[in-house]
Design a protein around this motif. Structure first.
Motif, PDB file in Angstrom:
ATOM      1  N   ARG A  85      55.626  92.735  35.488  1.00 42.77           N
ATOM      2  CA  ARG A  85      55.473  92.860  36.954  1.00 42.77           C
ATOM      3  C   ARG A  85      54.483  93.969  37.331  1.00 42.77           C
ATOM      4  N   ASP A  86      54.385  94.863  36.564  1.00 45.67           N
ATOM      5  CA  ASP A  86      53.425  95.893  37.079  1.00 45.67           C
ATOM      6  C   ASP A  86      52.091  95.275  36.461  1.00 45.67           C
ATOM      7  N   ALA A  87      52.197  94.723  35.322  1.00 45.16           N
ATOM      8  CA  ALA A  87      50.813  94.222  34.964  1.00 45.16           C
ATOM      9  C   ALA A  87      50.147  93.101  35.651  1.00 45.16           C
ATOM     10  N   LEU A  88      51.061  92.173  36.162  1.00 41.80           N
ATOM     11  CA  LEU A  88      50.551  91.193  36.640  1.00 41.80           C
ATOM     12  C   LEU A  88      50.324  91.160  38.270  1.00 41.80           C
ATOM     13  N   ASP A  89      51.087  92.273  38.805  1.00 39.29           N
ATOM     14  CA  ASP A  89      50.800  92.353  40.245  1.00 39.29           C
ATOM     15  C   ASP A  89      49.661  93.234  40.413  1.00 39.29           C
ATOM     16  N   PRO A  90      48.567  92.589  41.240  1.00 39.75           N
ATOM     17  CA  PRO A  90      47.416  93.401  41.291  1.00 39.75           C
ATOM     18  C   PRO A  90      47.584  94.692  42.597  1.00 39.75           C
ATOM     19  N   LYS A  91      48.376  94.599  43.261  1.00 39.10           N
ATOM     20  CA  LYS A  91      48.797  95.793  44.094  1.00 39.10           C
ATOM     21  C   LYS A  91      49.163  97.111  43.461  1.00 39.10           C
ATOM     22  N   LEU A  92      50.362  96.690  42.410  1.00 33.17           N
ATOM     23  CA  LEU A  92      50.890  97.789  41.682  1.00 33.17           C
ATOM     24  C   LEU A  92      49.829  98.117  40.647  1.00 33.17           C
TER      25      LEU A  92
ATOM     26  N   ALA B 278      69.393  93.156  23.924  1.00 29.50           N
ATOM     27  CA  ALA B 278      68.442  92.093  24.249  1.00 29.50           C
ATOM     28  C   ALA B 278      68.370  92.099  25.742  1.00 29.50           C
ATOM     29  N   VAL B 279      69.303  92.409  26.519  1.00 31.27           N
ATOM     30  CA  VAL B 279      69.198  92.255  27.772  1.00 31.27           C
ATOM     31  C   VAL B 279      68.125  93.413  28.418  1.00 31.27           C
ATOM     32  N   LEU B 280      68.349  94.604  27.709  1.00 26.83           N
ATOM     33  CA  LEU B 280      67.418  95.838  28.113  1.00 26.83           C
ATOM     34  C   LEU B 280      66.118  95.574  27.830  1.00 26.83           C
ATOM     35  N   PHE B 281      65.751  95.251  26.441  1.00 29.37           N
ATOM     36  CA  PHE B 281      64.452  94.722  26.131  1.00 29.37           C
ATOM     37  C   PHE B 281      63.737  93.679  27.369  1.00 29.37           C
ATOM     38  N   VAL B 282      64.454  92.713  27.494  1.00 29.19           N
ATOM     39  CA  VAL B 282      64.059  91.463  28.417  1.00 29.19           C
ATOM     40  C   VAL B 282      63.752  92.412  29.931  1.00 29.19           C
ATOM     41  N   ASN B 283      64.713  93.166  30.632  1.00 29.76           N
ATOM     42  CA  ASN B 283      64.407  93.589  31.501  1.00 29.76           C
ATOM     43  C   ASN B 283      63.464  94.652  31.751  1.00 29.76           C
ATOM     44  N   LEU B 284      63.246  95.569  30.499  1.00 32.96           N
ATOM     45  CA  LEU B 284      62.067  96.460  30.430  1.00 32.96           C
ATOM     46  C   LEU B 284      60.724  95.600  30.624  1.00 32.96           C
ATOM     47  N   LEU B 285      60.706  94.531  29.541  1.00 34.29           N
ATOM     48  CA  LEU B 285      59.571  93.761  29.483  1.00 34.29           C
ATOM     49  C   LEU B 285      59.128  93.170  30.923  1.00 34.29           C
ATOM     50  N   SER B 286      60.080  92.816  31.573  1.00 32.61           N
ATOM     51  CA  SER B 286      60.038  92.195  33.056  1.00 32.61           C
ATOM     52  C   SER B 286      59.466  93.090  33.703  1.00 32.61           C
ATOM     53  N   ASP B 287      59.955  94.225  33.751  1.00 30.36           N
ATOM     54  CA  ASP B 287      59.319  95.649  34.672  1.00 30.36           C
ATOM     55  C   ASP B 287      57.927  95.677  34.335  1.00 30.36           C
ATOM     56  N   GLY B 288      57.636  95.608  33.055  1.00 28.19           N
ATOM     57  CA  GLY B 288      56.076  95.813  32.589  1.00 28.19           C
ATOM     58  C   GLY B 288      55.460  94.773  33.108  1.00 28.19           C
TER      59      GLY B 288
ATOM     60  N   LEU C  76      55.886  83.434  38.574  1.00 27.28           N
ATOM     61  CA  LEU C  76      56.831  82.793  37.778  1.00 27.28           C
ATOM     62  C   LEU C  76      57.274  83.373  36.647  1.00 27.28           C
ATOM     63  N   ILE C  77      56.410  84.079  35.959  1.00 29.25           N
ATOM     64  CA  ILE C  77      56.560  84.531  34.639  1.00 29.25           C
ATOM     65  C   ILE C  77      57.549  85.839  34.722  1.00 29.25           C
ATOM     66  N   ILE C  78      57.155  86.452  35.926  1.00 28.19           N
ATOM     67  CA  ILE C  78      58.109  87.720  36.261  1.00 28.19           C
ATOM     68  C   ILE C  78      59.677  87.242  36.335  1.00 28.19           C
ATOM     69  N   TYR C  79      59.576  86.280  37.366  1.00 26.79           N
ATOM     70  CA  TYR C  79      60.791  85.581  37.723  1.00 26.79           C
ATOM     71  C   TYR C  79      61.676  85.143  36.300  1.00 26.79           C
ATOM     72  N   ALA C  80      60.899  84.532  35.678  1.00 29.81           N
ATOM     73  CA  ALA C  80      61.596  84.015  34.540  1.00 29.81           C
ATOM     74  C   ALA C  80      62.143  85.059  33.460  1.00 29.81           C
TER      75      ALA C  80
END
Lengths: 571, 299
Positions: free
Chosen positions: B290-297, B278-288, B218-222
């Motif tokens: 995802r990497d952090a919250l996804d146990p497989k990655l 603003a969009v760049l920061f949010v998107n890079l943060l979102s990538d990070g 949910l956090i990643i998607y948000a």
């Protein structure tokens, strides 16, 4: 406004004064164009210079006609800032439609570059003593674009159709003054009026909204007529690609013409109207030299001038000028003191400086100075910027200043919504400045941008408080159309219902003596100004740019029209 | 994507709360080791701070006209220049950020709350409830979301409040889908069964047992949605359907600068840059994230 006819000497004085006083505004320049058409003695070009309302006349001595005369051929490309809603003159009142229809249709008379009424479809006409009967004798042998002959019956049918209240075209408001139109034979039209109607000839000289339609073609096309018009003008309809262009092609059977121009078909093969709503895109296409005609805002004038590709004709649009329309039927705008106070809260000099870079003059009455019948007295009667007086008037009207510094009455803060047209940047800028200036008076204004059609519909139906508007019309008869109570639901956008004003306005139509009529027109302007039925803002100077590859065009500063009758393209 | 995210939940069979805390710590460690994501986080926080502290950064009000300084290029007095009404661009960009970011954040909040409730109910109860809700969601998802947005704005009238509602509502179907998928996986875990055996109510199970365990996707998607929301808010204002003049909302500023693109670039470049960052920061943060919250990655 100062007198408009000024000798050469004083013109030069004005020019040199300007050069000294222009400051940060763009350097004033004189429109100069090499004239390469046959001219008898000399040509006088009238020029309005940046930063001044003065009309300056410059004498250019005649250059001898070089070689070849007009040549046939080519496509004249015309920038159309908006898409017409319909090309049926009885179904539209839009300027964009007008600009297409004026070459598509033909009218009984036209105005020549000097502003005189001259024969067009009608070879001659006469008015009865009492001004109640007008007879027009038509030129013989004219055909519509579909080949059918144009007869007096078509004229009678056209104007009867235009009068029908079900048809919302611009002609209806004028023709309402005509009782009936009949064809007594194939080439004679008689109009019967209940009372004299001064502006009849002005109206009948408009080839667009008052153009003659072919009854047969209109009935055959039905509701589709607006997109496949059949006219009798020098150009006939070819195609309309929505959102892109409208193309007209030469009418080879147009073997006649008005007396001031050559007789016979026009020189361009086609007129192509490119629909370009975006100002920036219009400027870019002009810079690239892709187009032959376009209107230019003062802010872009310098850019276009520097291309060296265009001749720029300064123009003050006749009609109302951009103004702030009040809905006089809705409280608190039904209170004259509130309307006057709002008028006094407007610092028009700021508008002139900020919005128009000095290329405008403050306007204090309902008509712009280039309108026939303009009364200069409004400059004395009109409400000047005076915030103290405005505050006093609001107090008199029962408003008090609250803790936030805003005006309120019975605990209700005074608030208005001001509607303006989306994409119309000049209006928006004016509206944003008005918002600030009204705030200084203590009045809160919210802006709402609306698409053109929606805005016009709302102002017609009275579904607004304040709105930006500009209505173009060559003659002061626009006052009748905009302020007479019978025009509510049509052009009386201010929803004005005032018996005293109605009486004055009726006189402006029924008085045939031009001098006496002008007195009534003056009275109407005085009354409308004093009652502050709207807030006049600016008479703005904008420019018409004509590509230098076009020769033979004629710009009239008398009636602000560009005549293309004798124009042709050089390669 | 969704499957991979659910895998993170799949390991949590016992003591979900303790495990979650462990996951959070580990996710934060991963995120901290990701320089790009950290830079984006710092950048975004700075942007938010600048917007919140706008009155301290520049004393000029965003809508103050100054007719003696029209269209001035950047100077010390006006670091971002002035526009055609003499308004200070720096001040407008900062104040405009309040509008743009507030609308985007609030719209995502609306979407999360709505989507979570709908998704939880749908996934948890299953059966005809699920079928009914998901068919409605399918219908809404079948529309391009921009079309849905435009129709809502057209119906309710152009202003930022409408944009907020339209953005939020049009994002609900996506969030519902995501939440429902995660719930379907989570509701069969033993801790859920255990809670049910202990007599916990449906609402208790949904909100205190299942919801915390489906937070990572949910956090990643948000965050992805947030970047999108900033763009759409600006986009709608740009075409005149969002913030109305004289609002300094970024998209509205871009629109106002349009006519001066050629002679006064600063009017549109600075709000444009603000949107971009603003969009760049949010998107890079979102990538990070995802990497952090996804146990497989994370491996």
């Amino acid at each position: 406004m100062k007198p408009r006819s000024i000798g050469l000497l004083s013109a030069l004085v004005v020019l040199s004064l300007l050069a000294a006083a222009c400051g940060p505004t763009p350097t004033p320049q004189v429109v100069e164009k090499e004239v390469t058409r046959v001219v008898p003695e000399k040509v006088v070009e009238t020029v309005i210079v940046a930063g001044t309302p003065q009309v300056v006349e410059k004498v250019i001595t005649a250059t001898p006609e070089p070689t070849a005369g007009p040549v046939m051929g080519g496509t004249f490309i015309y920038v159309l800032p908006g898409e017409p809603d319909s090309l049926d003159p009885h179904k539209t009142a839009r300027t964009d439609a007008y600009n297409v229809m004026r070459y598509l249709h033909c009218s009984l008379l036209v105005q020549d570059p000097e502003g005189n009424y001259v024969p067009y479809l009608a070879e001659s006409w006469e008015m009865s003593e009492d001004g109640l009967t007008w007879t027009f004798h038509l030129r013989k042998g004219v055909t519509f674009h579909d080949g059918t002959p144009l007869t007096a019956q078509d004229v009678a049918w056209t104007y009867t159709r235009a009068k029908d209240p079900a048809n919302p075209g611009a002609a209806g408001a004028s023709l309402a003054a005509v009782d009936s139109i009949e064809a007594t034979d194939d080439s004679t039209v008689v109009m019967h009026l209940p009372q004299p109607f001064f502006p009849l000839l002005t109206s009948l000289s408009d080839p667009a909204f008052f153009g003659i339609l072919s009854q047969k073609a209109v009935e055959a096309a039905g509701d589709d007529y607006g997109r496949q018009p059949v006219g009798c003008g020098p150009y006939k309809f070819k195609e309309w690609v929505t959102g892109e262009k409208i193309v007209l092609e030469r009418n080879p059977d147009f073997n006649w013409g008005p007396p001031y121009a050559h007789q016979g078909p026009w020189y361009f093969d086609q007129i192509e109207y490119r629909i370009i709503p975006e100002t920036t895109t219009q400027v870019v296409s002009m810079e690239a030299g892709e187009v032959d005609f376009g209107a230019v805002a003062p802010s872009d004038e310098e850019t276009i001038r520097q291309t060296g590709l265009f001749t720029l004709y300064p123009i003050v649009y006749p009609g109302t000028g951009p103004h702030l329309q009040f809905n006089n039927s809705k409280p608190p705008l039904d209170d004259v003191r509130v309307r006057q106070a709002l008028n006094m809260a407007i610092d028009r000099d700021v508008l002139v400086k900020v919005v128009m870079q000095g290329q405008a003059t403050a306007q204090y009455g309902p008509l712009s100075a280039s309108t026939i019948g303009y009364w200069p007295g409004v400059e004395y009667v009109g409400y000047k910027y005076n915030l103290d007086k405005a505050r006093a008037l609001m107090q008199e009207a029962g408003y008090t200043v609250n803790a936030a510094g805003m005006l309120e009455k019975d605990g209700q803060p005074l608030k208005f919504t001001l509607k303006t047209m989306a994409g119309e940047e000049t209006w928006l800028k004016i509206a944003e400045i008005l918002q600030e200036q009204f705030k200084a008076l203590g009045v809160e204004v919210q802006l709402e941008q609306q698409e053109a059609g929606a805005l016009v519909a709302d102002e017609i139906s009275g579904n607004y408080e304040m709105g930006m508007m500009q209505v173009g019309w060559t003659d002061a008869d626009i006052l009748y159309q905009m302020y007479h109570s019978s025009m509510i639901g049509a052009l009386n956008l201010g929803q004005v219902k005032d018996p005293k004003l109605d009486e004055i306005l009726t006189k402006t139509r029924t008085t045939l003596d031009p001098k006496l009529r002008q007195q009534w027109v003056d009275d109407a302007q005085r009354y409308i100004t004093e009652q502050a039925l709207m807030a006049p803002l600016l008479s703005m100077v904008s420019y018409w740019a004509v590509n230098n590859r076009v020769e033979g065009e004629l710009f009239s500063t008398k009636i602000y029209q560009l005549f293309l009758d004798d124009a042709y393209l050089v390669k | 994507m969704t499957n991979a995210r659910q895998a993170g939940v799949a390991g949590s069979q016992v003591q979900p709360a303790a495990k979650r805390a462990r996951q959070r710590r580990s996710a934060w460690r991963t995120l901290r080791r990701n320089p790009i994501a950290m830079a984006a986080l710092v950048g975004f926080v700075l942007l938010i701070l600048a917007v919140i502290l706008a009155p301290l950064i520049t004393p000029i009000p965003p809508n103050a006209h100054d007719y003696d300084h029209l269209l001035e290029p950047p100077t010390w007095a006006h670091p971002f220049g002035t526009d055609d009404l003499g308004r200070d661009i720096l001040s407008r960009v900062l104040w405009g950020g309040r509008e743009s970011l507030r609308v985007a954040v609030m719209a995502i909040a609306v979407a999360i709350s709505g989507g979570t409730v709908v998704g939880l109910v749908s996934g948890y109860f299953g059966g005809w409830v699920d079928a009914l809700i998901m068919r409605i969601v399918d219908v809404l998802l079948a529309f391009p979301s921009i079309l849905l947005l435009l129709s809502i704005v057209a119906a309710l009238g152009p202003n930022l409040g409408t944009v907020l509602i339209a953005l939020g509502v049009s994002a609900i179907p996506g969030f519902s889908r995501l939440v429902r998928g995660s719930v379907l996986a989570a509701k069969n875990y033993e801790y859920v069964t255990a809670a049910r055996v202990l007599g916990a109510s449906d609402a208790y199970i949904m909100f205190t047992q299942i919801l915390p365990n489906i937070m990572p996707p949910l956090i990643i998607y948000a965050t992805v949605g947030l970047g999108n929301a900033i763009l759409i808010t600006a986009g709608l204002s740009y075409i005149g359907l969002g913030a109305q003049p004289p609002s300094p909302e970024w998209g509205a500023m871009l629109n106002a600068g349009r006519t001066h693109l050629r002679d006064a670039w600063w009017i549109s470049v600075f709000p444009g840059l603000a949107i971009f960052l603003a969009v760049l920061f949010v998107n890079l943060l979102s990538d990070g994230l995802r990497d952090a919250l996804d146990p497989k990655l994370r491996q």
